[in-house]
Scaffold this motif. Structure first.
Motif, short mmCIF file in Angstrom:
data_model
loop_
_atom_site.label_atom_id
_atom_site.label_comp_id
_atom_site.label_asym_id
_atom_site.label_seq_id
_atom_site.Cartn_x
_atom_site.Cartn_y
_atom_site.Cartn_z
N PHE A 135 0.45 -1.22 -0.14
CA PHE A 135 0.18 0.08 0.44
C PHE A 135 0.73 1.12 -0.17
CE2 PHE A 135 -2.07 3.31 2.02
CZ PHE A 135 -3.42 3.63 1.69
N VAL A 136 1.82 1.00 1.08
CA VAL A 136 2.68 2.03 1.08
C VAL A 136 3.66 2.45 -0.27
CG1 VAL A 136 4.35 3.70 2.49
CG2 VAL A 136 2.55 2.31 3.44
N SER A 151 -2.56 -0.23 12.21
CA SER A 151 -1.23 0.68 12.78
C SER A 151 -0.16 -0.05 11.86
CB SER A 151 -1.25 0.00 14.43
OG SER A 151 -2.47 -0.17 15.14
N VAL A 152 0.71 -0.46 10.76
CA VAL A 152 1.45 -0.99 9.93
C VAL A 152 1.60 -0.27 9.43
CG1 VAL A 152 2.82 -2.32 8.81
CG2 VAL A 152 0.97 -3.36 10.77
N PHE A 153 0.63 1.08 8.38
CA PHE A 153 1.11 2.09 7.53
C PHE A 153 2.22 3.29 8.33
CE2 PHE A 153 -3.84 1.11 6.63
CZ PHE A 153 -2.88 0.34 5.90
N VAL A 173 -3.75 10.79 3.16
CA VAL A 173 -4.57 11.43 3.12
C VAL A 173 -5.24 9.88 4.15
CG1 VAL A 173 -7.13 12.77 3.35
CG2 VAL A 173 -5.36 13.72 2.33
N PHE A 174 -5.75 8.68 3.70
CA PHE A 174 -6.12 8.18 4.36
C PHE A 174 -5.36 7.33 5.17
CE2 PHE A 174 -5.39 3.50 4.72
CZ PHE A 174 -6.85 3.07 5.22
N SER A 179 6.34 12.98 9.46
CA SER A 179 6.89 14.20 8.67
C SER A 179 6.57 13.25 6.85
CB SER A 179 8.53 14.81 9.37
OG SER A 179 8.20 15.18 10.15
N SER A 180 7.33 12.12 6.30
CA SER A 180 7.27 11.82 5.27
C SER A 180 5.74 11.89 4.36
CB SER A 180 7.84 10.63 5.35
OG SER A 180 9.41 10.51 5.66
N ILE A 181 5.08 11.63 4.88
CA ILE A 181 4.15 11.55 4.88
C ILE A 181 3.18 13.26 4.56
CG2 ILE A 181 1.31 10.30 5.63
CD1 ILE A 181 2.82 9.06 5.49
#
Length: 662
Positions: A174-175, A333-335, A559-560, A511-513
């Motif tokens: 996903f990431v 929680s893993v995201f 955003v998710f 920060s990266s998000i």
């Protein structure tokens, strides 16, 4: 004998200041600034080399730390473009390009205490004094393995415990999809605008100067806090071989090594990352082969010698203890932990301002990100999920553990997997690889923070002393500032070091998000402004393979992740500091866990609001966006693209597929 022709002073930087018409897109009404390599950046004419040969070596060494006045970019004559009448200066409005090479450096005008000059900020970042010495091989290695460190080798163990092996693969895929879309958008912007500061400068130019200020400081703080974390991780990793030595010794050694590498300039950084990344690539490929052998029972053990093996594993751990852990909340929680592992991929865009040929090198490096996601993360972590159960007592996040430290390499699932096969030598080798990876991320931390701080200073969004760039293209004071922050690593021997490091990690957690989401939004706004001017995509040297749709997808996924992180931070599975089940934890511990995982959001909000209230900036409208300052204009671009298409048409299909991804 005919005398040699003397080199003339190059005029690569076009400095013709013309009036601005706000929304109109006419070259006659805009300042034209070429981003070709200016004088002194990676090249010194023969007459200048001859002059410097007369100086003794010590004098040349000392002079290398001084700022070269020829390379300083004066913004004289550009003020007043689109400014309110009270900020105009008629004495300087008619300045022409001849002032650029004047021996006297004109002073910049004071437009008042609460005015942000967007056009001047764009000019300064477009004409940086940083050296353009990075080659294609440097960028490719930075893209493939430049920032692989504790996020993959250690923190992936926490992801495995919180979500299970299936959630681990889903979250990283996903990431990875989100990041691939983001990096494609960044590649298009960076090839077109190889300016200092990259994505933070794009936020200032295409979104809002206040948001650019927030994103710039957000990104700088991210790397400034990562540096002491990586230094601590390196000193703890040394404890695998000898835990009796004082860790402060190794903090000193590693900090000096990282600073020396960066003092060699961008070429030193590029060569170091080339070697570090090569080691990490070989190690991960070797682990993939070894993990495959372990999974199929290649190490059965020897009872006579007391060596226990694993036997055939297959999908055993997907059944017992299971493929998922903690349900959907475990997956969410893993995201963020997965995003932490991908941190630093965007450094390819930041290095564009110091690349010799961005049009040729950047697209190739951008495409390598696909293989980094597919091989480094998806394949290796799939094998980790097969040979390490999520309830292993040494994994990060497990309540059976008495301590919690993302910096401790002994909790790495990679090391646990190798030790489970009772291989005596390889765990030490894997720890050595983790040590190299940690030093590599520390090296990238100094690079990322120093370049971002220098770009912020160029835009008058940080103290001016940080914009100092010497004759070798090194932002000296920004590097020195990063080194001073690295001294926090000396807390490693104190009792409170765990709390301090946890709060430092909280600053850089999300920060990266924010950075990746801003890149996608900048690309969307840029494409909208580009189309509104009636310009064609064929005028761009490189376009994102995912297009604008990919940027919308990337923005939505970012955003998710922020929403999912809010949920899991407010209602955690285990507390952040002591791994205690949240059902048995006190309210104070739960609140502390929330801020440790969501602290970045109020920090970004505070930066944005402070700049917004002080300068009263507005969102940049599409009609007012500057699409020319700093844009790279390739000569005969249409002809070059036609020649490339003709060449590709004669290739077999497999080679076309290879070119698309590589």
């Amino acid at each position: 004998m005919t005398p040699k022709k003397r080199d003339t002073v190059p005029t690569d930087i076009e400095m013709a200041a013309c009036g601005s018409t706000g929304g109109r897109d006419s070259s006659a009404h805009r300042i034209s600034w070429s981003t070709r390599e200016p004088f002194g950046v990676g090249h010194v004419p023969a007459w200048a080399r001859g002059r410097h040969r007369q100086d003794p070596p010590l004098r040349r060494f000392i002079d290398s730390f001084k700022r070269d006045p020829i390379r300083r970019i004066s913004t004289h004559g550009i003020y007043g473009h689109g400014h309110p009448e009270q900020y105009r200066d008629s004495d300087h409005h008619a300045a022409d390009s001849s002032d650029a090479y004047s021996s006297e450096i004109p002073r910049e005008q004071n437009h008042g205490s609460h005015y942000f000059d967007l056009h001047a900020a764009n000019v300064r970042t477009a004409n940086t004094s940083l050296a353009r010495e990075l080659k294609g091989r440097h960028l490719q290695m930075i893209a493939i393995g430049g920032s692989v460190g504790t996020g993959l080798f250690v923190a992936s163990g926490k992801c495995l415990f919180l979500g299970g092996p299936a959630a681990l693969i889903i979250a990283y895929a996903f990431v990875g999809c989100m990041l691939w879309c983001t990096i494609q958008a960044l590649g298009e912007l960076a090839v077109a605008f190889p300016v200092a500061g990259s994505f933070s400068s794009y936020s200032t130019r295409f979104l809002d100067p206040a948001w650019g200020f927030a994103m710039g400081w957000n990104y700088a703080l991210q790397w400034l806090t990562v540096l002491p974390l990586e230094l601590v991780a390196a000193s703890i990793t040394i404890g695998y071989w000898n835990d009796h030595l004082d860790k402060a010794i190794f903090i000193t050694v590693f900090l000096i090594v990282v600073i020396i590498i960066n003092l060699f300039g961008i070429k030193g950084y590029g060569e170091a990352e080339f070697v570090f990344s090569l080691v990490k690539i070989i190690a991960v490929i070797g682990f993939i082969i070894l993990a495959t052998v372990i999974n199929i029972g290649g190490f059965p053990g020897d009872e006579a010698q007391g060596i226990t093996g694993t036997g055939y594993i297959g999908g055993r751990y997907w059944t017992d203890p299971g493929a998922f852990h903690n349900g959907f909340k475990g997956l969410c929680s893993v995201f963020v932990s997965a995003a932490f592992a991908f941190t630093g991929t965007e450094l390819v865009g930041l290095a564009a301002a110091e690349t010799a040929n961005p049009r040729k090198s950047l697209p190739t490096a951008i495409k390598q990100v696909f293989w980094r996601i597919a091989v480094f993360y998806i394949v290796s972590l799939t094998l980790i999920g097969l040979i390490v159960p999520y309830n292993h007592p040494r994994l990060l996040g497990n309540p059976k553990k008495e301590s919690y430290s993302v910096s401790d390499a002994s909790h790495s699932p990679f090391v646990i997997a190798i030790e489970s096969a009772s291989i005596k030598i390889l765990p030490g080798i894997m720890n050595a690889v983790i040590l190299i990876a940690v030093l590599s991320v520390g090296n990238s931390a100094v690079f990322g923070s120093s370049r971002t701080l220098a770009a912020l200073a160029d835009q008058r969004q940080a103290p001016q002393i940080l914009s100092y760039v010497d004759r070798k293209g090194r932002p000296l004071f920004a590097i020195l500032f990063a080194a001073l922050v690295g001294l926090i690593g000396y807390l490693v021997d104190l009792k409170v070091q765990a709390d301090v490091l946890n709060w430092l990690l909280a600053v850089s957690g999300l920060s990266s998000i924010f950075t990746w989401g801003s890149i996608c939004l900048c690309h969307i706004r840029f494409r909208r402004a580009w189309a509104s001017r009636g310009r064609s995509l064929s005028q761009l040297s490189f376009t994102a393979q995912a297009g604008v749709a990919g940027s919308y997808i990337g923005l939505g996924l970012n955003v998710f992740v922020l929403i999912a992180q809010f949920w899991t931070a407010a209602f955690p599975i285990v507390t952040f500091t002591d791994n205690q089940d949240s059902h048995h934890a006190s309210a104070t511990e739960v609140v502390q866990t929330f801020f440790l995982q969501y602290l970045c959001v109020p920090i970004v909000g505070a930066f944005y609001l402070c700049h917004k209230l002080w300068f009263r900036t507005k969102v940049v409208r599409s009609a007012d966006m500057d699409l020319d300052t700093g844009r790279r204009r390739d000569v005969n671009l249409t002809v070059l693209k036609a020649m490339e298409r003709e060449e590709v048409e004669g290739w077999p299909r497999w080679k076309r597929v290879y070119r698309f991804f590589c």
